[in-house]
Motif scaffolding. Structure first.
Motif, PDB file in Angstrom:
ATOM      1  N   LEU A 225       0.855  -1.174   0.000  1.00  0.00           N
ATOM      2  CA  LEU A 225       0.000   0.000   0.000  1.00  0.00           C
ATOM      3  C   LEU A 225       0.892   1.225   0.000  1.00  0.00           C
ATOM      4  O   LEU A 225       1.975   1.213   0.599  1.00  0.00           O
ATOM      5  CB  LEU A 225      -0.891   0.025   1.240  1.00  0.00           C
ATOM      6  CG  LEU A 225      -1.950  -1.068   1.370  1.00  0.00           C
ATOM      7  CD1 LEU A 225      -2.604  -0.993   2.743  1.00  0.00           C
ATOM      8  CD2 LEU A 225      -2.997  -0.949   0.272  1.00  0.00           C
ATOM      9  N   GLN A 226       0.439   2.294  -0.618  1.00  0.00           N
ATOM     10  CA  GLN A 226       1.195   3.540  -0.648  1.00  0.00           C
ATOM     11  C   GLN A 226       0.257   4.720  -0.437  1.00  0.00           C
ATOM     12  O   GLN A 226      -0.857   4.724  -0.958  1.00  0.00           O
ATOM     13  CB  GLN A 226       1.929   3.708  -1.989  1.00  0.00           C
ATOM     14  CG  GLN A 226       2.946   2.621  -2.280  1.00  0.00           C
ATOM     15  CD  GLN A 226       3.629   2.826  -3.621  1.00  0.00           C
ATOM     16  OE1 GLN A 226       3.109   3.504  -4.506  1.00  0.00           O
ATOM     17  NE2 GLN A 226       4.795   2.240  -3.791  1.00  0.00           N
ATOM     18  N   ALA A 227       0.699   5.701   0.318  1.00  0.00           N
ATOM     19  CA  ALA A 227      -0.115   6.901   0.550  1.00  0.00           C
ATOM     20  C   ALA A 227       0.788   8.108   0.689  1.00  0.00           C
ATOM     21  O   ALA A 227       1.912   7.999   1.194  1.00  0.00           O
ATOM     22  CB  ALA A 227      -0.970   6.735   1.803  1.00  0.00           C
ATOM     23  N   THR A 228       0.303   9.258   0.245  1.00  0.00           N
ATOM     24  CA  THR A 228       1.007  10.522   0.426  1.00  0.00           C
ATOM     25  C   THR A 228       0.055  11.537   1.037  1.00  0.00           C
ATOM     26  O   THR A 228      -1.038  11.764   0.525  1.00  0.00           O
ATOM     27  CB  THR A 228       1.548  11.075  -0.906  1.00  0.00           C
ATOM     28  OG1 THR A 228       2.399  10.102  -1.504  1.00  0.00           O
ATOM     29  CG2 THR A 228       2.339  12.350  -0.671  1.00  0.00           C
ATOM     30  N   ILE A 229       0.492  12.131   2.143  1.00  0.00           N
ATOM     31  CA  ILE A 229      -0.264  13.149   2.868  1.00  0.00           C
ATOM     32  C   ILE A 229       0.430  14.486   2.662  1.00  0.00           C
ATOM     33  O   ILE A 229       1.655  14.577   2.754  1.00  0.00           O
ATOM     34  CB  ILE A 229      -0.323  12.821   4.368  1.00  0.00           C
ATOM     35  CG1 ILE A 229      -0.980  11.463   4.586  1.00  0.00           C
ATOM     36  CG2 ILE A 229      -1.065  13.913   5.145  1.00  0.00           C
ATOM     37  CD1 ILE A 229      -0.789  10.930   5.989  1.00  0.00           C
ATOM     38  N   VAL A 230      -0.356  15.515   2.400  1.00  0.00           N
ATOM     39  CA  VAL A 230       0.189  16.858   2.199  1.00  0.00           C
ATOM     40  C   VAL A 230      -0.311  17.767   3.319  1.00  0.00           C
ATOM     41  O   VAL A 230      -1.508  17.850   3.571  1.00  0.00           O
ATOM     42  CB  VAL A 230      -0.219  17.433   0.834  1.00  0.00           C
ATOM     43  CG1 VAL A 230       0.335  18.846   0.668  1.00  0.00           C
ATOM     44  CG2 VAL A 230       0.270  16.533  -0.293  1.00  0.00           C
ATOM     45  N   GLY A 231       0.629  18.429   4.000  1.00  0.00           N
ATOM     46  CA  GLY A 231       0.284  19.366   5.065  1.00  0.00           C
ATOM     47  C   GLY A 231       0.816  20.750   4.759  1.00  0.00           C
ATOM     48  O   GLY A 231       1.459  20.967   3.734  1.00  0.00           O
ATOM     49  N   PRO A 232       0.580  21.695   5.639  1.00  0.00           N
ATOM     50  CA  PRO A 232       1.041  23.082   5.416  1.00  0.00           C
ATOM     51  C   PRO A 232       2.555  23.207   5.361  1.00  0.00           C
ATOM     52  O   PRO A 232       3.076  24.132   4.743  1.00  0.00           O
ATOM     53  CB  PRO A 232       0.454  23.843   6.601  1.00  0.00           C
ATOM     54  CG  PRO A 232       0.151  22.800   7.636  1.00  0.00           C
ATOM     55  CD  PRO A 232      -0.198  21.553   6.887  1.00  0.00           C
ATOM     56  N   LYS A 233       3.256  22.273   5.977  1.00  0.00           N
ATOM     57  CA  LYS A 233       4.718  22.321   6.002  1.00  0.00           C
ATOM     58  C   LYS A 233       5.348  21.540   4.867  1.00  0.00           C
ATOM     59  O   LYS A 233       6.403  21.913   4.342  1.00  0.00           O
ATOM     60  CB  LYS A 233       5.222  21.803   7.358  1.00  0.00           C
ATOM     61  CG  LYS A 233       6.733  21.879   7.550  1.00  0.00           C
ATOM     62  CD  LYS A 233       7.099  21.364   8.926  1.00  0.00           C
ATOM     63  CE  LYS A 233       8.623  21.340   9.109  1.00  0.00           C
ATOM     64  NZ  LYS A 233       8.995  20.793  10.462  1.00  0.00           N
ATOM     65  N   GLY A 234       4.731  20.441   4.474  1.00  0.00           N
ATOM     66  CA  GLY A 234       5.304  19.608   3.423  1.00  0.00           C
ATOM     67  C   GLY A 234       4.555  18.299   3.279  1.00  0.00           C
ATOM     68  O   GLY A 234       3.400  18.185   3.683  1.00  0.00           O
ATOM     69  N   GLU A 235       5.228  17.314   2.679  1.00  0.00           N
ATOM     70  CA  GLU A 235       4.600  16.050   2.334  1.00  0.00           C
ATOM     71  C   GLU A 235       5.207  14.882   3.117  1.00  0.00           C
ATOM     72  O   GLU A 235       6.373  14.905   3.489  1.00  0.00           O
ATOM     73  CB  GLU A 235       4.763  15.770   0.834  1.00  0.00           C
ATOM     74  CG  GLU A 235       4.147  16.813  -0.079  1.00  0.00           C
ATOM     75  CD  GLU A 235       4.416  16.535  -1.529  1.00  0.00           C
ATOM     76  OE1 GLU A 235       5.309  15.703  -1.833  1.00  0.00           O
ATOM     77  OE2 GLU A 235       3.762  17.146  -2.384  1.00  0.00           O
ATOM     78  N   LEU A 236       4.379  13.879   3.335  1.00  0.00           N
ATOM     79  CA  LEU A 236       4.826  12.631   3.940  1.00  0.00           C
ATOM     80  C   LEU A 236       4.292  11.480   3.121  1.00  0.00           C
ATOM     81  O   LEU A 236       3.081  11.396   2.876  1.00  0.00           O
ATOM     82  CB  LEU A 236       4.336  12.505   5.386  1.00  0.00           C
ATOM     83  CG  LEU A 236       4.543  11.123   6.044  1.00  0.00           C
ATOM     84  CD1 LEU A 236       6.039  10.858   6.267  1.00  0.00           C
ATOM     85  CD2 LEU A 236       3.778  11.030   7.350  1.00  0.00           C
ATOM     86  N   ALA A 237       5.163  10.611   2.650  1.00  0.00           N
ATOM     87  CA  ALA A 237       4.756   9.426   1.911  1.00  0.00           C
ATOM     88  C   ALA A 237       5.057   8.210   2.758  1.00  0.00           C
ATOM     89  O   ALA A 237       6.136   8.102   3.353  1.00  0.00           O
ATOM     90  CB  ALA A 237       5.496   9.335   0.565  1.00  0.00           C
TER      91      ALA A 237
END
Length: 240
Positions: A225-237
């Motif tokens: 499984l793969q996911a990428t989250i985007v926040g105000p500071k940057g991204e986390l995959a």
């Protein structure tokens, strides 16, 4: 099939996933939440906050399952669940079905995706359709968690006997009188992409079509499984 326990991938560090559609395209409409497993909840919260800039809030404990969680909203009716062992629960009181996941969480050396949940409209009707199609499953059974404010969240869930090494979800229906966790969890992050990679995408696609899951599936040497989250500071995959 066993999903490899790989480390998280930070896009900022220049790593890349297998090809996915652009910004938010084709994320399953039935995606309710996905679970980031870790051995220590505070470290898991830090792991998500550092690249995104948003800190997940403590959600509560799962009595009889040996776990506790923290939550982060990813938009309307979607959220991230960070799950870790609950050191205050007596291991001898953990229910048999929960032992496998609890043991795995304790063994993790870094956070990994350990599952996801989809929300069909009516779990009883969905289970009847699975039965007619000859798909083996367990449930639906009731679940609950007490929030820090004392309110009780309740749901029903159904698990496939063959989840294809964790690529397929479990299915959840929230009680009508329970507030969906995405509503009052910390906001500021969005889900950029979510999907699965596998050496046999055609086989997995047949199953997801049968389940009416619009899951993005790509070809890769190993399943995950793969996911990428985007926040105000940057991204986390993250990956499984």
């Amino acid at each position: 099939m066993t999903i490899p326990r790989r480390s998280f991938i930070a896009l900022a560090a220049g790593a890349a996933f297998a090809p996915f559609p652009s910004w938010g395209a084709d994320i399953s409409a039935l995606l309710d939440h996905f679970i980031l497993g870790c051995a220590d909840l505070d470290r898991g919260i830090d792991f998500v906050e550092q690249p995104t800039g948003v800190r997940a809030a403590f959600g509560g404990v799962h009595p009889g399952r040996g776990t506790r969680n923290a939550l982060l909203s990813l938009g309307e009716r979607r959220y991230l669940e960070i799950m870790a062992p609950d050191p205050k629960q007596d291991p001898s009181q953990v229910q048999q079905f929960a032992l496998k996941l609890l043991t795995h969480l304790k063994e993790l050396t870094s956070p990994h995706l350990v599952g996801w949940a989809a929300h069909p409209a009516d779990l009883e009707k969905f289970s009847a359709r699975l039965r007619e199609a000859g798909v083996a499953f367990i449930g639906p059974w009731p679940g609950s968690r007490q929030r820090p404010d004392g309110k009780l969240l309740q749901w029903k869930s159904l698990t496939l006997k063959d989840d294809h090494g964790g690529l397929l979800p479990f299915f959840i229906e929230w009680s009508a009188d329970s507030l969906h966790p995405s509503v009052d969890s910390p906001k500021g992050c969005n889900l950029f992409r979510f999907g699965a990679v596998t050496p046999n995408p055609d086989d997995l696609t047949k199953i997801t079509n049968l389940l009416q899951l619009d899951l993005t599936i790509s070809r890769a040497d190993k399943s995950a499984l793969q996911a990428t989250i985007v926040g105000p500071k940057g991204e986390l995959a993250v990956t499984s």
